[in-house]
Design an enzyme around this catalytic site. Structure first.
Site, PDB file in Angstrom:
ATOM      1  CE  LYS A   1      -4.281  -1.821   1.882  1.00  0.00           C
ATOM      2  NZ  LYS A   1      -5.401  -1.639   2.800  1.00  0.00           N
TER       3      LYS A   1
ATOM      4  CG  ASN B   1       0.478   0.568  19.657  1.00  0.00           C
ATOM      5  OD1 ASN B   1      -0.363  -0.225  19.255  1.00  0.00           O
ATOM      6  ND2 ASN B   1       1.748   0.519  19.275  1.00  0.00           N
TER       7      ASN B   1
ATOM      8  N   GLY C   1     -16.006  -3.763  10.958  1.00  0.00           N
ATOM      9  CA  GLY C   1     -15.319  -3.166   9.797  1.00  0.00           C
ATOM     10  C   GLY C   1     -15.889  -3.579   8.444  1.00  0.00           C
TER      11      GLY C   1
HETATM   12  P1  NAP Z   1      -0.028  -3.396  11.653  1.00  0.00           P
HETATM   13  O1  NAP Z   1       0.617  -2.249  10.965  1.00  0.00           O
HETATM   14  O2  NAP Z   1       0.651  -4.716  11.675  1.00  0.00           O
HETATM   15  O3  NAP Z   1      -0.340  -2.944  13.184  1.00  0.00           O
HETATM   16  C1  NAP Z   1      -0.846  -3.864  14.105  1.00  0.00           C
HETATM   17  C2  NAP Z   1      -1.251  -3.143  15.389  1.00  0.00           C
HETATM   18  O4  NAP Z   1      -1.819  -4.116  16.266  1.00  0.00           O
HETATM   19  C3  NAP Z   1      -0.093  -2.494  16.137  1.00  0.00           C
HETATM   20  O5  NAP Z   1      -0.547  -1.327  16.757  1.00  0.00           O
HETATM   21  C4  NAP Z   1       0.255  -3.569  17.174  1.00  0.00           C
HETATM   22  O6  NAP Z   1       0.867  -3.075  18.356  1.00  0.00           O
HETATM   23  C5  NAP Z   1      -1.117  -4.076  17.520  1.00  0.00           C
HETATM   24  N1  NAP Z   1      -1.078  -5.404  18.115  1.00  0.00           N
HETATM   25  C6  NAP Z   1      -0.718  -6.556  17.482  1.00  0.00           C
HETATM   26  N2  NAP Z   1      -0.793  -7.596  18.348  1.00  0.00           N
HETATM   27  C7  NAP Z   1      -1.185  -7.066  19.552  1.00  0.00           C
HETATM   28  C8  NAP Z   1      -1.462  -7.625  20.834  1.00  0.00           C
HETATM   29  N3  NAP Z   1      -1.344  -8.945  21.058  1.00  0.00           N
HETATM   30  N4  NAP Z   1      -1.876  -6.802  21.824  1.00  0.00           N
HETATM   31  C9  NAP Z   1      -2.013  -5.473  21.601  1.00  0.00           C
HETATM   32  N5  NAP Z   1      -1.783  -4.884  20.414  1.00  0.00           N
HETATM   33  C10 NAP Z   1      -1.370  -5.671  19.396  1.00  0.00           C
HETATM   34  O7  NAP Z   1      -1.490  -3.711  11.026  1.00  0.00           O
HETATM   35  P2  NAP Z   1      -2.427  -2.720  10.187  1.00  0.00           P
HETATM   36  O8  NAP Z   1      -2.044  -2.804   8.746  1.00  0.00           O
HETATM   37  O9  NAP Z   1      -2.425  -1.391  10.859  1.00  0.00           O
HETATM   38  O10 NAP Z   1      -3.872  -3.427  10.296  1.00  0.00           O
HETATM   39  C11 NAP Z   1      -4.595  -3.454  11.516  1.00  0.00           C
HETATM   40  C12 NAP Z   1      -5.981  -4.086  11.317  1.00  0.00           C
HETATM   41  O11 NAP Z   1      -6.843  -3.239  10.554  1.00  0.00           O
HETATM   42  C13 NAP Z   1      -6.003  -5.384  10.527  1.00  0.00           C
HETATM   43  O12 NAP Z   1      -5.717  -6.479  11.351  1.00  0.00           O
HETATM   44  C14 NAP Z   1      -7.416  -5.462   9.992  1.00  0.00           C
HETATM   45  O13 NAP Z   1      -8.250  -6.160  10.897  1.00  0.00           O
HETATM   46  C15 NAP Z   1      -7.867  -4.021   9.986  1.00  0.00           C
HETATM   47  N6  NAP Z   1      -8.221  -3.583   8.593  1.00  0.00           N
HETATM   48  C16 NAP Z   1      -9.551  -3.537   8.232  1.00  0.00           C
HETATM   49  C17 NAP Z   1      -9.912  -3.151   6.951  1.00  0.00           C
HETATM   50  C18 NAP Z   1     -11.393  -3.111   6.551  1.00  0.00           C
HETATM   51  O14 NAP Z   1     -11.695  -2.926   5.363  1.00  0.00           O
HETATM   52  N7  NAP Z   1     -12.309  -3.237   7.478  1.00  0.00           N
HETATM   53  C19 NAP Z   1      -8.936  -2.773   6.022  1.00  0.00           C
HETATM   54  C20 NAP Z   1      -7.582  -2.830   6.408  1.00  0.00           C
HETATM   55  C21 NAP Z   1      -7.248  -3.243   7.707  1.00  0.00           C
HETATM   56  P3  NAP Z   1       2.489  -2.968  18.490  1.00  0.00           P
HETATM   57  O15 NAP Z   1       2.871  -1.659  17.834  1.00  0.00           O
HETATM   58  O16 NAP Z   1       2.707  -3.005  19.937  1.00  0.00           O
HETATM   59  O17 NAP Z   1       3.053  -4.165  17.756  1.00  0.00           O
END
Ligand code: NAP
Length: 289
Positions: free
Chosen positions: A71, A155, A251
């Protein structure tokens, strides 16, 4: 739909792309707007992105969606960039123009259109975002650009939220923005209740009993909660919001609306509210089957 010599092709570039709902959504939209259009998954290996985008343009593909992990990286391969996509620094939709593709971020436009439909105000609102990854950052920029007055980022890794806070302060000097550790989540300041966006992957299938913030006291301060997860449709986060008197959304609308906005950009047709609702119902039914 019969594929013939006039069929236009759109597709999804990413890796992996096998579990996407997008082909079904776009097939439904094409059928109901009478367009000769098909949509296919296009897995692209690491290091091949630029060639893939150039090749797609040469092959006359009408439009593309971009998903993980490309992206942000795709921006280098574009001819033009929409203003919101530029602010966010991530693109999920490419629209064919005279000399190349133009990049848009319909994920965030989709989330916002869903919020408007759910009658959720962002202007002058206090918001809390859980997460500090790519999507949390995009949500923060969306809310700031739509006039939220205060944003708190919670976070697991607080230092990651701190970096985002610095960036947001520079971009939006009038915005009040701060970070908070999960352990301090019950200390949201003020009496006014918050709009909360859950932007981590915690609680996603199969880990449906998990949530990034488990302390019920946090949820007493939440008036509206969006979980960007849509599998399951009712997450633990949403259950906690509802149990404490808040309105909770998943979502799925964001997913459907990002596709609808992309489809509108590609075809120039306007999807009516009625067809948008029908598309949402169709996707919901597919989720249950
Ligand atoms: P990312 O960049 O990998 O970020 C993941 C986030 O989750 C970070 O803030 C991470 O915290 C946190 N996290 C992971 N494991 C955790 C745990 N066990 N406890 C607490 N926090 C935790 O992912 P992203 O690309 O931002 O995507 C996030 C989510 O958005 C996806 O999983 C998806 O469900 C959703 N999404 C939805 C749509 C839709 O159309 N509805 C589209 C895109 C994405 P740390 O910084 O501490 O690692």
């Amino acid at each position: 739909m019969e594929i013939n010599g006039y069929t236009r092709v759109c597709g999804l570039i990413g890796n992996p792309v096998e579990h996407t709902m997008s082909p079904a959504i776009h097939a439904y939209l094409a059928e109901h707007t009478d367009k000769n259009l098909t949509y296919v998954p296009l897995p692209v290996e690491e290091g091949q992105l630029e060639q893939a985008v150039r090749g797609a343009y040469a092959l006359n593909l009408l439009g593309l969606n971009i998903t993980i992990p490309y992206k942000s990286a795709v921006i280098e391969s574009l001819d033009k960039l929409d203003q919101m996509a530029e602010q966010i620094g991530a693109v999920n939709t490419l629209v064919r123009t005279e000399h190349g593709y133009k990049g848009f971020n319909t994920d965030m436009e989709g989330l916002f259109r869903g919020m408007c439909e759910d009658r959720v105000e962002v202007l002058h609102r206090k918001a809390v975002i859980i997460g500090a990854g790519g999507v949390a950052r995009a949500v923060a920029i969306l809310l700031a650009s739509k006039g939220a007055k205060e944003i708190i980022l919670i976070n697991r890794t607080k230092s990651r939220a701190d970096i985002l806070v610095q960036e947001l302060r520079k971009k939006y000097p009038d915005l009040s923005v701060q970070s908070m550790a999960i352990a301090d989540c019950t200390e949201l300041p003020g009496e006014e209740k918050y709009l909360a966006i859950q932007a981590t992957n915690v609680g996603m299938y199969p880990n449906v009993d998990q949530t990034a913030i488990a302390n019920p006291s946090f949820y007493k301060k939440i008036e509206v909660g969006y979980d960007l997860i849509f599998n399951p449709l009712d997450t633990r986060f949403m259950k906690l919001v509802s149990a404490n008197g808040g309105r909770a959304y998943n979502g799925l609308k964001m997913l459907v609306y990002q596709a609808i906005i992309a489809y509108e950009l590609w075809t120039g047709c306007e999807i009516s509210d009625e067809l948008a609702r029908e598309t949402y119902a169709y996707v919901l039914e597919k989720m249950h089957s």
